[in-house]
Design a protein around this motif. Structure first.
Motif, PDB file in Angstrom:
ATOM      1  N   GLU A   1       0.739  -1.260   0.173  1.00 48.99           N
ATOM      2  CA  GLU A   1      -0.107   0.070  -0.044  1.00 48.99           C
ATOM      3  C   GLU A   1       0.803   1.403   0.037  1.00 48.99           C
ATOM      4  OE1 GLU A   1      -2.868  -0.323  -0.563  1.00 48.99           O
ATOM      5  OE2 GLU A   1      -3.674  -2.352   0.206  1.00 48.99           O
ATOM      6  N   ASN A   2       2.006   1.205   0.248  1.00 53.77           N
ATOM      7  CA  ASN A   2       3.099   2.396   0.363  1.00 53.77           C
ATOM      8  C   ASN A   2       3.840   2.703  -0.659  1.00 53.77           C
ATOM      9  OD1 ASN A   2       4.752   0.179   0.824  1.00 53.77           O
ATOM     10  ND2 ASN A   2       6.055   1.313   2.336  1.00 53.77           N
ATOM     11  N   TYR A   3       3.279   2.085  -2.042  1.00 51.13           N
ATOM     12  CA  TYR A   3       4.196   1.988  -3.191  1.00 51.13           C
ATOM     13  C   TYR A   3       4.381   3.508  -3.588  1.00 51.13           C
ATOM     14  CZ  TYR A   3       6.318   0.113  -7.234  1.00 51.13           C
ATOM     15  OH  TYR A   3       7.071  -0.363  -8.367  1.00 51.13           O
ATOM     16  N   SER A   4       3.269   4.255  -3.560  1.00 53.21           N
ATOM     17  CA  SER A   4       3.461   5.739  -3.930  1.00 53.21           C
ATOM     18  C   SER A   4       3.577   6.889  -3.233  1.00 53.21           C
ATOM     19  CB  SER A   4       2.155   5.903  -5.092  1.00 53.21           C
ATOM     20  OG  SER A   4       1.046   5.986  -4.326  1.00 53.21           O
ATOM     21  N   ALA A   5       3.753   6.303  -1.875  1.00 58.03           N
ATOM     22  CA  ALA A   5       3.903   7.221  -0.421  1.00 58.03           C
ATOM     23  C   ALA A   5       5.210   7.655  -0.114  1.00 58.03           C
ATOM     24  CB  ALA A   5       2.835   6.928   0.409  1.00 58.03           C
ATOM     25  N   GLY A   6       5.725   8.796  -0.167  1.00 59.84           N
ATOM     26  CA  GLY A   6       7.053   8.875   0.617  1.00 59.84           C
ATOM     27  C   GLY A   6       8.219   8.434  -0.153  1.00 59.84           C
ATOM     28  N   SER A   7       9.127   7.888   0.403  1.00 62.70           N
ATOM     29  CA  SER A   7      10.359   7.135  -0.141  1.00 62.70           C
ATOM     30  C   SER A   7       9.873   6.233  -1.098  1.00 62.70           C
ATOM     31  CB  SER A   7      11.382   6.973   0.801  1.00 62.70           C
ATOM     32  OG  SER A   7      12.397   6.181   0.083  1.00 62.70           O
ATOM     33  N   ARG A   8      10.719   5.839  -2.334  1.00 64.01           N
ATOM     34  CA  ARG A   8      10.585   4.720  -3.160  1.00 64.01           C
ATOM     35  C   ARG A   8      11.899   3.868  -2.961  1.00 64.01           C
ATOM     36  NH1 ARG A   8       7.013   5.309  -7.308  1.00 64.01           N
ATOM     37  NH2 ARG A   8       8.069   3.775  -8.410  1.00 64.01           N
ATOM     38  N   ASN A   9      12.459   4.050  -1.789  1.00 62.28           N
ATOM     39  CA  ASN A   9      13.696   3.111  -1.675  1.00 62.28           C
ATOM     40  C   ASN A   9      13.064   2.221  -0.606  1.00 62.28           C
ATOM     41  OD1 ASN A   9      15.375   4.405  -3.198  1.00 62.28           O
ATOM     42  ND2 ASN A   9      15.726   5.992  -1.749  1.00 62.28           N
ATOM     43  N   GLU A  10      11.684   2.098   0.093  1.00 59.95           N
ATOM     44  CA  GLU A  10      11.379   1.001   0.997  1.00 59.95           C
ATOM     45  C   GLU A  10      10.137   0.761   0.536  1.00 59.95           C
ATOM     46  OE1 GLU A  10      10.578   1.052   5.850  1.00 59.95           O
ATOM     47  OE2 GLU A  10      12.296   1.711   4.961  1.00 59.95           O
ATOM     48  N   PHE A  11       9.601  -0.659   0.583  1.00 63.50           N
ATOM     49  CA  PHE A  11       8.387  -1.175   0.428  1.00 63.50           C
ATOM     50  C   PHE A  11       8.020  -2.132   1.556  1.00 63.50           C
ATOM     51  CE2 PHE A  11      10.364   0.114  -3.474  1.00 63.50           C
ATOM     52  CZ  PHE A  11       9.688   1.210  -3.848  1.00 63.50           C
ATOM     53  N   VAL A  12       6.910  -2.232   1.833  1.00 66.24           N
ATOM     54  CA  VAL A  12       6.673  -3.236   2.805  1.00 66.24           C
ATOM     55  C   VAL A  12       5.637  -4.384   2.172  1.00 66.24           C
ATOM     56  CG1 VAL A  12       5.328  -3.837   5.078  1.00 66.24           C
ATOM     57  CG2 VAL A  12       6.838  -1.722   4.736  1.00 66.24           C
ATOM     58  N   LEU A  13       5.876  -5.432   2.226  1.00 68.29           N
ATOM     59  CA  LEU A  13       4.984  -6.721   1.462  1.00 68.29           C
ATOM     60  C   LEU A  13       3.939  -7.051   2.788  1.00 68.29           C
ATOM     61  CD1 LEU A  13       3.763  -8.487  -0.791  1.00 68.29           C
ATOM     62  CD2 LEU A  13       5.513  -9.958   0.168  1.00 68.29           C
ATOM     63  N   MET A  14       2.751  -7.155   2.779  1.00 63.36           N
ATOM     64  CA  MET A  14       1.892  -7.513   3.846  1.00 63.36           C
ATOM     65  C   MET A  14       0.954  -8.528   3.295  1.00 63.36           C
ATOM     66  SD  MET A  14       0.614  -3.590   5.301  1.00 63.36           S
ATOM     67  CE  MET A  14      -0.039  -3.149   3.702  1.00 63.36           C
ATOM     68  N   ASP A  15       0.408  -9.103   4.457  1.00 62.01           N
ATOM     69  CA  ASP A  15      -0.670 -10.078   3.919  1.00 62.01           C
ATOM     70  C   ASP A  15      -2.012  -9.454   3.786  1.00 62.01           C
ATOM     71  OD1 ASP A  15      -1.574  -9.694   6.772  1.00 62.01           O
ATOM     72  OD2 ASP A  15      -1.047 -11.662   7.466  1.00 62.01           O
TER      73      ASP A  15
ATOM     74  N   ALA B   1      -4.457  -9.395   5.961  1.00 65.34           N
ATOM     75  CA  ALA B   1      -4.865  -8.432   7.168  1.00 65.34           C
ATOM     76  C   ALA B   1      -4.052  -7.297   7.429  1.00 65.34           C
ATOM     77  CB  ALA B   1      -4.878  -9.480   8.244  1.00 65.34           C
ATOM     78  N   GLY B   2      -2.922  -7.129   6.440  1.00 61.90           N
ATOM     79  CA  GLY B   2      -1.927  -5.753   6.890  1.00 61.90           C
ATOM     80  C   GLY B   2      -0.766  -6.349   7.691  1.00 61.90           C
ATOM     81  N   LYS B   3      -0.710  -7.579   8.168  1.00 64.01           N
ATOM     82  CA  LYS B   3       0.442  -7.862   8.806  1.00 64.01           C
ATOM     83  C   LYS B   3       1.786  -7.851   7.851  1.00 64.01           C
ATOM     84  CE  LYS B   3       2.680 -11.405  11.251  1.00 64.01           C
ATOM     85  NZ  LYS B   3       2.506 -13.121  11.798  1.00 64.01           N
ATOM     86  N   PRO B   4       2.762  -7.194   8.368  1.00 66.10           N
ATOM     87  CA  PRO B   4       4.124  -7.137   7.439  1.00 66.10           C
ATOM     88  C   PRO B   4       4.705  -8.358   7.525  1.00 66.10           C
ATOM     89  CG  PRO B   4       4.107  -5.118   9.143  1.00 66.10           C
ATOM     90  CD  PRO B   4       3.003  -6.198   9.526  1.00 66.10           C
ATOM     91  N   LEU B   5       5.005  -8.855   5.995  1.00 62.52           N
ATOM     92  CA  LEU B   5       5.700 -10.035   5.960  1.00 62.52           C
ATOM     93  C   LEU B   5       7.020  -9.817   5.571  1.00 62.52           C
ATOM     94  CD1 LEU B   5       3.106 -11.711   3.792  1.00 62.52           C
ATOM     95  CD2 LEU B   5       3.243 -12.171   6.287  1.00 62.52           C
ATOM     96  N   LEU B   6       7.487  -8.990   4.659  1.00 63.14           N
ATOM     97  CA  LEU B   6       8.749  -8.754   4.426  1.00 63.14           C
ATOM     98  C   LEU B   6       8.893  -7.379   4.077  1.00 63.14           C
ATOM     99  CD1 LEU B   6       9.561 -11.617   1.670  1.00 63.14           C
ATOM    100  CD2 LEU B   6      10.448 -11.538   4.143  1.00 63.14           C
TER     101      LEU B   6
ATOM    102  N   ILE C   1      16.290  -7.434   1.588  1.00 65.86           N
ATOM    103  CA  ILE C   1      14.932  -8.065   1.808  1.00 65.86           C
ATOM    104  C   ILE C   1      14.934  -8.445   3.352  1.00 65.86           C
ATOM    105  CG2 ILE C   1      12.942  -9.874   1.635  1.00 65.86           C
ATOM    106  CD1 ILE C   1      14.115  -9.969  -1.192  1.00 65.86           C
ATOM    107  N   TYR C   2      14.180  -7.834   4.254  1.00 64.68           N
ATOM    108  CA  TYR C   2      14.226  -8.313   5.708  1.00 64.68           C
ATOM    109  C   TYR C   2      12.903  -8.813   6.253  1.00 64.68           C
ATOM    110  CZ  TYR C   2      17.865  -4.657   5.648  1.00 64.68           C
ATOM    111  OH  TYR C   2      18.845  -3.843   5.305  1.00 64.68           O
ATOM    112  N   ASN C   3      12.967  -9.660   7.243  1.00 61.93           N
ATOM    113  CA  ASN C   3      11.757 -10.254   7.725  1.00 61.93           C
ATOM    114  C   ASN C   3      10.918  -9.263   8.410  1.00 61.93           C
ATOM    115  OD1 ASN C   3      12.250 -12.979   7.137  1.00 61.93           O
ATOM    116  ND2 ASN C   3      13.405 -13.280   9.019  1.00 61.93           N
ATOM    117  N   GLY C   4       9.340  -9.414   8.209  1.00 57.51           N
ATOM    118  CA  GLY C   4       8.576  -8.349   8.701  1.00 57.51           C
ATOM    119  C   GLY C   4       8.948  -6.998   8.677  1.00 57.51           C
TER     120      GLY C   4
ATOM    121  N   PRO D   1      19.333  -8.720   7.247  1.00 59.45           N
ATOM    122  CA  PRO D   1      18.605  -8.965   5.866  1.00 59.45           C
ATOM    123  C   PRO D   1      18.873 -10.505   5.798  1.00 59.45           C
ATOM    124  CG  PRO D   1      20.708  -7.612   5.664  1.00 59.45           C
ATOM    125  CD  PRO D   1      20.330  -7.615   6.821  1.00 59.45           C
ATOM    126  N   GLN D   2      17.792 -10.953   4.950  1.00 60.42           N
ATOM    127  CA  GLN D   2      17.469 -12.042   4.604  1.00 60.42           C
ATOM    128  C   GLN D   2      18.338 -12.421   3.176  1.00 60.42           C
ATOM    129  OE1 GLN D   2      16.651 -14.630   7.159  1.00 60.42           O
ATOM    130  NE2 GLN D   2      17.012 -12.537   8.254  1.00 60.42           N
TER     131      GLN D   2
END
Length: 238
Positions: free
Chosen positions: A88-102, A104-109, A124-127, A133-134
C-alpha cells in the motif's frame, strides 16, 4: 472470472487492453471479484510438457494497483480470487522502501534499497525489521552480455549460503522466470488473459510459484523487478 486454460496462453507479446479504457472498479472486477482473506491456495491442474513437474505451482494474479489508495501498489489474489498479499505504500514517500503485507495488513517482508551501493541493489528483511537482511537482489551490470536480469543471494551463512537464484527473461514484457542454482524453475511471471483470450494490460499478470519456493519471497522479488525494470519507474525518474 474464470481462469483461462494453459492451452489459451499466447506469447508474451500478444495484444493488450489499454488500462485507460475502464474505470478502476471495472478493472478490479476483471482481475478478481473477491478481496477477502485467502484460503489454502488452488493449484494448476496441468503443467506445460517441457516442465514435467507435478503438482504444478500455486497460481496468483498480480494487480499493480492499491485497493486502499488511488495510486500505485500491488494487490495479489489466489486462484479463487481471495486476497493474499498487498503493498500500500508504493506511491507514498520514499521509493527506497516497501512493505509486503498479508491480507490482514501484517508485514511479511520489508524491501529496502541498499545505501551507498553501485547499481540497483536491494535487501529483503523479515517482517518490518531493519537489521539482519535475509536476501540481497542485485541487477546485472551488463544486460546486453547476459541473459540474466538479476541475482538473488542469501545474506546468511551456513547451508543456505549456496541457495542463489537467477532471474531471466523480460519483466517489462511480463515474461520471466526465477531459477535456482540447479537451473530448476522456481517461479514464473506470465501475461494474463481474459476469458476471451485477450491479453490484459501490463498492470495485471500471473505469478506461478512452485510448491517448494516461498511465495512471499517471490512477491518481494517481483516488487524489486518492478523498481529495476518497470516502465513507470523510468517515467518517474526521467
Amino acid at each position: 472470472m474464470s481462469e483461462p486454460s494453459l492451452s489459451q496462453q499466447e506469447s508474451c507479446r500478444s495484444r493488450t487492453i489499454s488500462s485507460t479504457e475502464d474505470p478502476k472498479r471495472a478493472a478490479m472486477t476483471k482481475v478478481h471479484p473477491n478481496a477477502s482473506p485467502a484460503v489454502p491456495p488452488s493449484y494448476e491442474s496441468e503443467s506445460p510438457v517441457w516442465r514435467r513437474r507435478k503438482p504444478a505451482g500455486v497460481v496468483f494474479t498480480v494487480w499493480r494497483k492499491s485497493l486502499l489508495f488511488n495510486g500505485n501498489g500491488f494487490t495479489v489474489f489466489d486462484a479463487k480470487g481471495n486476497l493474499v498479499f498487498r503493498v500500500e505504500n508504493y506511491s507514498a514517500g520514499s521509493r527506497n522502501e516497501f512493505v509486503l503485507m498479508d491480507a490482514a495488513g501484517k508485514p511479511l517482508l520489508t524491501i529496502r534499497r541498499k545505501k551507498l551501493s553501485l547499481g540497483d541493489h536491494w535487501l529483503i528483511y523479515n517482517g518490518d525489521e531493519s537489521a539482519n537482511p535475509q536476501f540481497a537482489v542485485k541487477k546485472h551490470k551488463n544486460l546486453w552480455l547476459s541473459k540474466g536480469m538479476a541475482r538473488v543471494t542469501p545474506c546468511t551463512s551456513g547451508a543456505k549460503a549456496c541457495l542463489t537464484y537467477d532471474i531471466e527473461g523480460s519483466y517489462s514484457e511480463r515474461c520471466c522466470a526465477i531459477y535456482d542454482h540447479n537451473r530448476q524453475q522456481m517461479a514464473e511471471i506470465k501475461r494474463k488473459e481474459s476469458a476471451q483470450g485477450i491479453a490484459l494490460g501490463l498492470d495485471v499478470f500471473r505469478l506461478i510459484v512452485e510448491l517448494e519456493f516461498d511465495s512471499s519471497l517471490t512477491m518481494a522479488i517481483v516488487i524489486i523487478l518492478d523498481q529495476m525494470f518497470g516502465f513507470r519507474r523510468f517515467l518517474s525518474r526521467g
